[in-house]
Design a protein around this motif. Structure first.
Motif, PDB file in Angstrom:
ATOM      1  N   TYR A 141      77.238  70.651  31.240  1.00  0.00           N
ATOM      2  CA  TYR A 141      77.811  69.521  31.329  1.00  0.00           C
ATOM      3  C   TYR A 141      78.087  69.016  29.938  1.00  0.00           C
ATOM      4  CZ  TYR A 141      77.928  64.085  31.314  1.00  0.00           C
ATOM      5  OH  TYR A 141      78.241  63.034  31.241  1.00  0.00           O
ATOM      6  N   THR A 142      79.412  68.650  29.819  1.00  0.00           N
ATOM      7  CA  THR A 142      79.910  67.828  28.388  1.00  0.00           C
ATOM      8  C   THR A 142      80.451  66.609  28.781  1.00  0.00           C
ATOM      9  OG1 THR A 142      82.180  68.663  28.578  1.00  0.00           O
ATOM     10  CG2 THR A 142      80.345  70.285  27.823  1.00  0.00           C
ATOM     11  N   ALA A 190      73.581  71.109  28.126  1.00  0.00           N
ATOM     12  CA  ALA A 190      74.592  69.815  27.774  1.00  0.00           C
ATOM     13  C   ALA A 190      75.057  69.719  26.415  1.00  0.00           C
ATOM     14  CB  ALA A 190      73.736  68.612  28.313  1.00  0.00           C
ATOM     15  N   LEU A 191      76.252  69.214  26.298  1.00  0.00           N
ATOM     16  CA  LEU A 191      76.746  69.151  25.002  1.00  0.00           C
ATOM     17  C   LEU A 191      77.720  67.940  24.615  1.00  0.00           C
ATOM     18  CD1 LEU A 191      78.127  70.389  22.425  1.00  0.00           C
ATOM     19  CD2 LEU A 191      79.783  71.416  23.695  1.00  0.00           C
ATOM     20  N   ASP A 192      77.561  67.236  23.873  1.00  0.00           N
ATOM     21  CA  ASP A 192      78.488  65.962  23.243  1.00  0.00           C
ATOM     22  C   ASP A 192      79.113  66.594  21.848  1.00  0.00           C
ATOM     23  OD1 ASP A 192      79.609  63.616  22.234  1.00  0.00           O
ATOM     24  OD2 ASP A 192      77.685  62.619  22.192  1.00  0.00           O
ATOM     25  N   GLY A 203      79.345  62.825  19.554  1.00  0.00           N
ATOM     26  CA  GLY A 203      78.222  62.725  19.002  1.00  0.00           C
ATOM     27  C   GLY A 203      77.470  63.657  18.350  1.00  0.00           C
ATOM     28  N   ARG A 204      77.794  64.900  18.497  1.00  0.00           N
ATOM     29  CA  ARG A 204      77.269  66.186  18.142  1.00  0.00           C
ATOM     30  C   ARG A 204      75.655  66.364  18.494  1.00  0.00           C
ATOM     31  NH1 ARG A 204      81.214  68.197  14.781  1.00  0.00           N
ATOM     32  NH2 ARG A 204      79.893  69.728  13.852  1.00  0.00           N
ATOM     33  N   HIS A 205      75.692  66.233  19.586  1.00  0.00           N
ATOM     34  CA  HIS A 205      74.277  66.600  20.042  1.00  0.00           C
ATOM     35  C   HIS A 205      74.374  67.910  21.351  1.00  0.00           C
ATOM     36  CE1 HIS A 205      73.807  61.987  19.870  1.00  0.00           C
ATOM     37  NE2 HIS A 205      73.115  62.596  18.641  1.00  0.00           N
ATOM     38  N   VAL A 206      73.290  68.498  21.480  1.00  0.00           N
ATOM     39  CA  VAL A 206      73.077  69.589  22.335  1.00  0.00           C
ATOM     40  C   VAL A 206      71.770  69.479  22.894  1.00  0.00           C
ATOM     41  CG1 VAL A 206      72.303  71.153  20.500  1.00  0.00           C
ATOM     42  CG2 VAL A 206      73.247  72.165  22.655  1.00  0.00           C
ATOM     43  N   GLY A 207      71.722  69.718  24.400  1.00  0.00           N
ATOM     44  CA  GLY A 207      70.503  69.559  25.013  1.00  0.00           C
ATOM     45  C   GLY A 207      70.343  70.703  25.999  1.00  0.00           C
ATOM     46  N   THR A 208      68.937  70.962  26.432  1.00  0.00           N
ATOM     47  CA  THR A 208      68.715  72.034  27.533  1.00  0.00           C
ATOM     48  C   THR A 208      67.551  71.281  28.336  1.00  0.00           C
ATOM     49  OG1 THR A 208      67.107  72.809  25.572  1.00  0.00           O
ATOM     50  CG2 THR A 208      69.217  74.067  26.016  1.00  0.00           C
TER      51      THR A 208
END
Length: 488
Positions: A70-71, A111-113, A116-121
């Motif tokens: 998801y981005t 997940a990637l933004d 906003g330069r965020h990455v999530g798992t």
């Protein structure tokens, strides 16, 4: 004579290797299965599906796992965890467990933004890994994401996730490190201890040698220093302040003598202790400052009385300013230096004007058009102006690098601490000049200080950006699924 050492392994190592072999032999074989499904919701529009989908379908997991990507385009202030949960509740309720409290079993979300330069798992309970391993998965993607290689970064992160999710115990880094490091732990520990003591002893001797060189200079010039101090005009603003410093010179020299006696009485064994290194450094710093001060006393006498070496003394007063001017272009050329900004143009203009001013002041001082006091005033005013220009440019750099007020505050704090000489690992600062003696060390903002503040500020912000967020925000309610996000 009986052989003590030979090519054979010691008994405890043979036992260790044997037990390891038995454990590995008893371990079950690891599965290698592709994802059961790949779902991509590229709301940010940054992924190349022609590259992404074939690559993800070739990745092997240890257990059948559904992969979701998801981005979206958010902001630096967003909580990516909260956004992923919001999206899943609205668009993909199948990603959530039947009770609504966890992520669905068998699921791995990346997940990637990119804005906003965020990455999530995020993982189902039967696929979850530790927080450290989630950081590992995210970190595997960050170098690529920082270069805006969104597709490649996503593939790298998911590939690392496949290596860690449901990883057999005998393939874990912890097991391998423990297995191979246990036998050498005692030897390595002893070696490290010996190395630390050796380095401390070498450092102590180096500091003592530095202190001895400066202490010898001060001792040799002691009578000359007293003569120079005796002819400095007390009516001068600069002369009177330097004389105030001189009044404590002999007591500080006596203190340095006491330190010298202490460090030279240390035995070889004592030199290996951290306390001895600290004492040796204290001695070296005290002697260095005294050596610089006696030079300043000499220069003050020569310049204010226009003695035979006044020109040399004046050059030494100009040296810190000339060094700053010469370092401006290098400062602006640095990464994040904002060399194309208006404040950068102001610094370049000031540099060019000041180089002409220096020549003019020197000529006027030489022909008597201005007094030494006036020359020092002009130099002080120029360095004060440079300090203000550097502070303005610091705000430009901070605005260019910081993403929010919190990061800007962090960078500003590092800049201020660098100027105050209170930054991390900063040594005591003393400028061996008349202005450096009359004014405190933090009075002028120099180019080297700016560089130090910029470097530590960027480093502190970068470290803060890497911080992990585990909560799901105000809208998450009681949801407690395994997952986290971090900045890149």
């Amino acid at each position: 004579m009986r052989k003590i050492f030979g090519p054979k392994l010691p008994g405890y190592l043979l036992l260790f290797v044997g037990l390891t072999g038995i454990m590995l032999g008893a371990a079950p074989a690891a599965l290698a299965v592709p994802p059961t499904d790949v779902v991509v919701a590229d709301r940010a529009g940054v992924l190349d599906s022609n590259t992404l989908l074939p690559a993800l379908r070739k990745i092997d997991f240890y257990q059948p796992t559904k992969v979701a990507v998801y981005t979206y385009n958010g902001s630096a202030a967003d909580n990516l965890n909260e956004e992923v949960l919001r999206f899943a509740r609205i668009e993909h309720p199948d990603w959530i467990s039947p009770d609504g409290q966890k992520w669905a079993d068998g699921l791995f979300i990346f997940a990637l933004d990119p804005v906003g330069r965020h990455v999530g798992t995020y993982m189902g309970e039967d696929r979850k890994v530790s927080l450290e391993q989630r950081d590992d998965i995210q970190n595997a993607s960050k170098d690529l994401l920082r270069d805006a290689q969104w597709t490649e970064g996503t593939i790298a992160g998911i590939r690392r996730g496949a290596e860690l999710i449901n990883q057999p115990w005998y393939r874990s880094t912890a097991f391998l490190v423990t297995a191979w490091s246990s036998a050498g732990a005692v030897v390595a520990g002893a070696g490290a201890w010996l190395l630390v003591r050796w380095r401390t002893r070498v450092g102590s001797r180096r500091e003592i040698a530095r202190g001895d060189a400066n202490y010898a200079n001060v001792s040799m010039d002691l009578q000359v220093t007293e003569l120079n101090a005796g002819t400095i005009p007390e009516s001068s603003r600069y002369g009177s302040t330097v004389l105030e410093k001189h009044r404590t010179f002999l007591s500080r020299y006596a203190a340095a003598t006491g330190l010298s006696n202490q460090v030279h009485a240390l035995t070889r064994r004592q030199l290996s202790r951290r306390a001895s290194l600290s004492l040796a450094r204290q001695y070296a710093d005290a002697a260095a400052e005294l050596d610089a001060l006696d030079d300043v006393i000499s220069d003050t006498n020569a310049l204010l009385n226009r003695g035979s070496i006044w020109a040399t003394a004046w050059d030494r007063q100009l040296a810190p300013f000339r060094s700053d001017l010469a370092g401006i272009e290098g400062l602006l050329a640095k990464r994040h230096g904002e060399g194309g900004s208006a404040t950068a143009a102001a610094l370049r203009s000031f540099r060019d004007r000041s180089q002409r001013d220096i020549e003019r002041w020197t000529a006027e001082l030489s022909d008597g058009s201005i007094s030494p006091e006036t020359a020092l005033d002009r130099l002080r005013d120029a360095r004060t102006e440079l300090s203000e220009l550097l502070r303005s440019h610091a705000e430009t750099v901070i605005s260019g690098y910081a993403r929010n007020d919190r990061e800007a505050g962090l960078m500003r704090k590092e800049m201020e601490q660098a100027q105050a000489g209170a930054g991390k690992k900063q040594r005591p600062r003393y400028e061996p000049s008349i202005l450096g003696t009359v004014y405190p060390s933090y009075y002028f903002f120099s180019v080297p200080t700016f560089n130090t503040g910029l470097s530590t500020g960027v480093s502190s912000v970068s470290t803060a950006r890497g911080g992990t967020t585990t909560g799901y925000g105000g809208s998450g309610g009681s949801f407690s699924g395994s997952g986290s996000s971090s900045s890149f």
